[in-house]
Write an enzyme that holds these catalytic residues in place. Sequence first.
Site, PDB file in Angstrom:
ATOM      1  N   PHE A 151      16.312  -1.141  62.258  1.00  0.00           N
ATOM      2  CA  PHE A 151      16.702  -0.009  63.101  1.00  0.00           C
ATOM      3  C   PHE A 151      16.854   1.223  62.214  1.00  0.00           C
ATOM      4  O   PHE A 151      17.835   1.944  62.257  1.00  0.00           O
ATOM      5  CB  PHE A 151      17.990  -0.338  63.867  1.00  0.00           C
ATOM      6  CG  PHE A 151      18.165   0.486  65.125  1.00  0.00           C
ATOM      7  CD1 PHE A 151      17.180   0.525  66.089  1.00  0.00           C
ATOM      8  CD2 PHE A 151      19.327   1.220  65.333  1.00  0.00           C
ATOM      9  CE1 PHE A 151      17.335   1.281  67.249  1.00  0.00           C
ATOM     10  CE2 PHE A 151      19.505   1.975  66.500  1.00  0.00           C
ATOM     11  CZ  PHE A 151      18.499   2.004  67.455  1.00  0.00           C
ATOM     12  N   THR A 211      10.744  -3.258  59.452  1.00  0.00           N
ATOM     13  CA  THR A 211      11.617  -3.278  58.282  1.00  0.00           C
ATOM     14  C   THR A 211      10.826  -2.676  57.114  1.00  0.00           C
ATOM     15  O   THR A 211       9.739  -2.148  57.304  1.00  0.00           O
ATOM     16  CB  THR A 211      12.079  -4.719  57.957  1.00  0.00           C
ATOM     17  OG1 THR A 211      10.947  -5.517  57.634  1.00  0.00           O
ATOM     18  CG2 THR A 211      12.826  -5.336  59.140  1.00  0.00           C
ATOM     19  N   LYS A 260       3.033  -2.465  56.492  1.00  0.00           N
ATOM     20  CA  LYS A 260       1.738  -2.710  55.835  1.00  0.00           C
ATOM     21  C   LYS A 260       1.680  -4.079  55.157  1.00  0.00           C
ATOM     22  O   LYS A 260       0.618  -4.698  55.114  1.00  0.00           O
ATOM     23  CB  LYS A 260       1.499  -1.650  54.754  1.00  0.00           C
ATOM     24  CG  LYS A 260       1.386  -0.242  55.277  1.00  0.00           C
ATOM     25  CD  LYS A 260       1.360   0.761  54.144  1.00  0.00           C
ATOM     26  CE  LYS A 260       2.730   1.103  53.619  1.00  0.00           C
ATOM     27  NZ  LYS A 260       3.505   2.074  54.343  1.00  0.00           N
ATOM     28  N   GLU A 303      -1.382  -0.951  64.631  1.00  0.00           N
ATOM     29  CA  GLU A 303      -2.029   0.359  64.478  1.00  0.00           C
ATOM     30  C   GLU A 303      -1.288   1.244  63.468  1.00  0.00           C
ATOM     31  O   GLU A 303      -1.900   1.974  62.692  1.00  0.00           O
ATOM     32  CB  GLU A 303      -2.097   1.069  65.840  1.00  0.00           C
ATOM     33  CG  GLU A 303      -2.792   2.409  65.807  1.00  0.00           C
ATOM     34  CD  GLU A 303      -4.265   2.313  65.422  1.00  0.00           C
ATOM     35  OE1 GLU A 303      -5.012   1.664  66.146  1.00  0.00           O
ATOM     36  OE2 GLU A 303      -4.643   2.888  64.375  1.00  0.00           O
ATOM     37  N   VAL A 312      -1.688   1.951  59.210  1.00  0.00           N
ATOM     38  CA  VAL A 312      -2.564   2.939  58.560  1.00  0.00           C
ATOM     39  C   VAL A 312      -2.544   4.204  59.421  1.00  0.00           C
ATOM     40  O   VAL A 312      -2.755   4.136  60.638  1.00  0.00           O
ATOM     41  CB  VAL A 312      -4.018   2.418  58.462  1.00  0.00           C
ATOM     42  CG1 VAL A 312      -4.902   3.428  57.742  1.00  0.00           C
ATOM     43  CG2 VAL A 312      -4.074   1.076  57.757  1.00  0.00           C
ATOM     44  N   GLY A 314      10.993  13.811  54.256  1.00  0.00           N
ATOM     45  CA  GLY A 314      10.916  12.491  54.906  1.00  0.00           C
ATOM     46  C   GLY A 314       9.536  11.853  54.858  1.00  0.00           C
ATOM     47  O   GLY A 314       9.277  10.894  55.566  1.00  0.00           O
ATOM     48  N   ASP A 355       0.864   2.343  47.884  1.00  0.00           N
ATOM     49  CA  ASP A 355       0.870   2.477  49.349  1.00  0.00           C
ATOM     50  C   ASP A 355      -0.580   2.575  49.857  1.00  0.00           C
ATOM     51  O   ASP A 355      -0.959   1.909  50.827  1.00  0.00           O
ATOM     52  CB  ASP A 355       1.673   3.735  49.709  1.00  0.00           C
ATOM     53  CG  ASP A 355       1.664   4.040  51.190  1.00  0.00           C
ATOM     54  OD1 ASP A 355       2.289   3.292  51.952  1.00  0.00           O
ATOM     55  OD2 ASP A 355       1.017   5.031  51.591  1.00  0.00           O
ATOM     56  N   LYS A 392      -3.165   0.091  52.311  1.00  0.00           N
ATOM     57  CA  LYS A 392      -3.877   0.650  53.469  1.00  0.00           C
ATOM     58  C   LYS A 392      -5.390   0.453  53.334  1.00  0.00           C
ATOM     59  O   LYS A 392      -6.082   0.190  54.325  1.00  0.00           O
ATOM     60  CB  LYS A 392      -3.521   2.130  53.638  1.00  0.00           C
ATOM     61  CG  LYS A 392      -2.069   2.327  54.081  1.00  0.00           C
ATOM     62  CD  LYS A 392      -1.636   3.777  53.968  1.00  0.00           C
ATOM     63  CE  LYS A 392      -0.215   3.991  54.464  1.00  0.00           C
ATOM     64  NZ  LYS A 392       0.329   5.307  54.121  1.00  0.00           N
ATOM     65  N   GLY A 435       5.824  10.008  59.407  1.00  0.00           N
ATOM     66  CA  GLY A 435       6.772  10.661  60.327  1.00  0.00           C
ATOM     67  C   GLY A 435       7.302   9.630  61.312  1.00  0.00           C
ATOM     68  O   GLY A 435       6.566   8.755  61.764  1.00  0.00           O
TER      69      GLY A 435
HETATM   70  N1  HSE Z   1       5.048   7.309  52.462  1.00  0.00           N
HETATM   71  C1  HSE Z   1       3.916   7.168  53.313  1.00  0.00           C
HETATM   72  C2  HSE Z   1       3.074   8.441  53.209  1.00  0.00           C
HETATM   73  C3  HSE Z   1       4.390   6.941  54.735  1.00  0.00           C
HETATM   74  O1  HSE Z   1       3.515   9.389  52.553  1.00  0.00           O
HETATM   75  O2  HSE Z   1       1.986   8.498  53.737  1.00  0.00           O
HETATM   76  C4  HSE Z   1       3.409   6.235  55.615  1.00  0.00           C
HETATM   77  O3  HSE Z   1       3.000   4.993  55.120  1.00  0.00           O
END
Ligand code: HSE
Length: 362
Positions: free
Chosen positions: A11, A99, A128, A152, A155, A209, A223, A227, A325
């Site tokens: 959450f 999570t 991911k 969805e 990515v 953020g 990251d 993806k 976001g």
């Molecule tokens: N930290 C990732 C980005 C968030 O900046 O794209 C989405 O996976």
Amino acid sequence: MGRYDLALIGFGGVNRALAELISQRGHRLAEDLGFTLRVVAITDLRAGSLVDTDGIDLAPLLAANPGELNFAGLPGGSADPRNAWVIREVPADIVVEATFTDPAHGEPALSHVRWALESGKHVCTTNKGPVALAGRALKQLAAEHGVSFEFEGSVLSGTPVLRTAQRLFGGLEITDVQGILNGTSNYILGRLEEGVDLPAAITEAQDLGYAEADPTADIEGHDVQLKVMILANEVLGADLRREDVLCEGISAITPHEVRDAASKELRWKLVGSATRHQDGSVEARVAPLALPAHHPLAGIYGPVNAVSFRTDLLGTVTVSGPGAGRIETAYALLSDIIAIHQRHAVDAAAPTRPVLLETHHV
Ligand code: HSE
């Protein structure tokens, strides 16, 4: 009108934003979509767990300061997240897993997804880790239990890049996928071009953020690596492991290099790419590239992401939109729920398959 009962696992920002969408737009969504949504369970590492099979009243939870949320004192609440019990035992139609991602082994999200599918519940996730590391096995598990596994948002958050490729590219052969898949690193490269130094740009991306809890995953390309694995596996039919995807991030790029390249009409971008060779093998990598101004990814700035598909009949097709976001990612979950509804409502409404009778000659 049909209804789906949801169990929200995690959450933080994303599932909270989904709860806001349900709470604030539930009636409008019901009119548009033909079904209602009800949350019957929420679990969270910090807040604990809350279960009400008649539907949780979301308004007071959403009014509370997220850092102060504590389910322990509420009816049906506990300080213990009770993830295994909630996922397996609480009657819900869809488990919504949001999570954190552990890029090494995908846990605990991987177990959350397995438990849900094994219990005959649909799963949608923005996580991911389980998709990149075990997507094929999880889709198989979902098929065995007659449920859906949708992801969805793993990515490009809510920008429908996976569904576009899967549903709208029928009859096309896709040979290459290239993308700007991380908003944080793309934002940072843009700020370097404007003369801001790397530590200051990272702090800005965190304040806005965009960055992961540990921005190393954004800066060093991990990251994007996950993806790219998801895109290669879903779009090019590969079965890549993490060690198959070479990975280089942006930490070694200096503001001077970025500005010097810009003066020559070149734009540094962190690019994730996957190519299918003639023998069917798929090669994938993550690396910073100085792209010429005419490249379809060169004009993508800030937290915006984009994916270019090279196809045989259409040439290059590029999809671009938000890649991060909380609301944008919550929309990905809503689009997964819609996909589950479309698939299963159609299955349920389908006429019974005609029985082919064998002709016996006597
Ligand atoms: N930290 C990732 C980005 C968030 O900046 O794209 C989405 O996976």
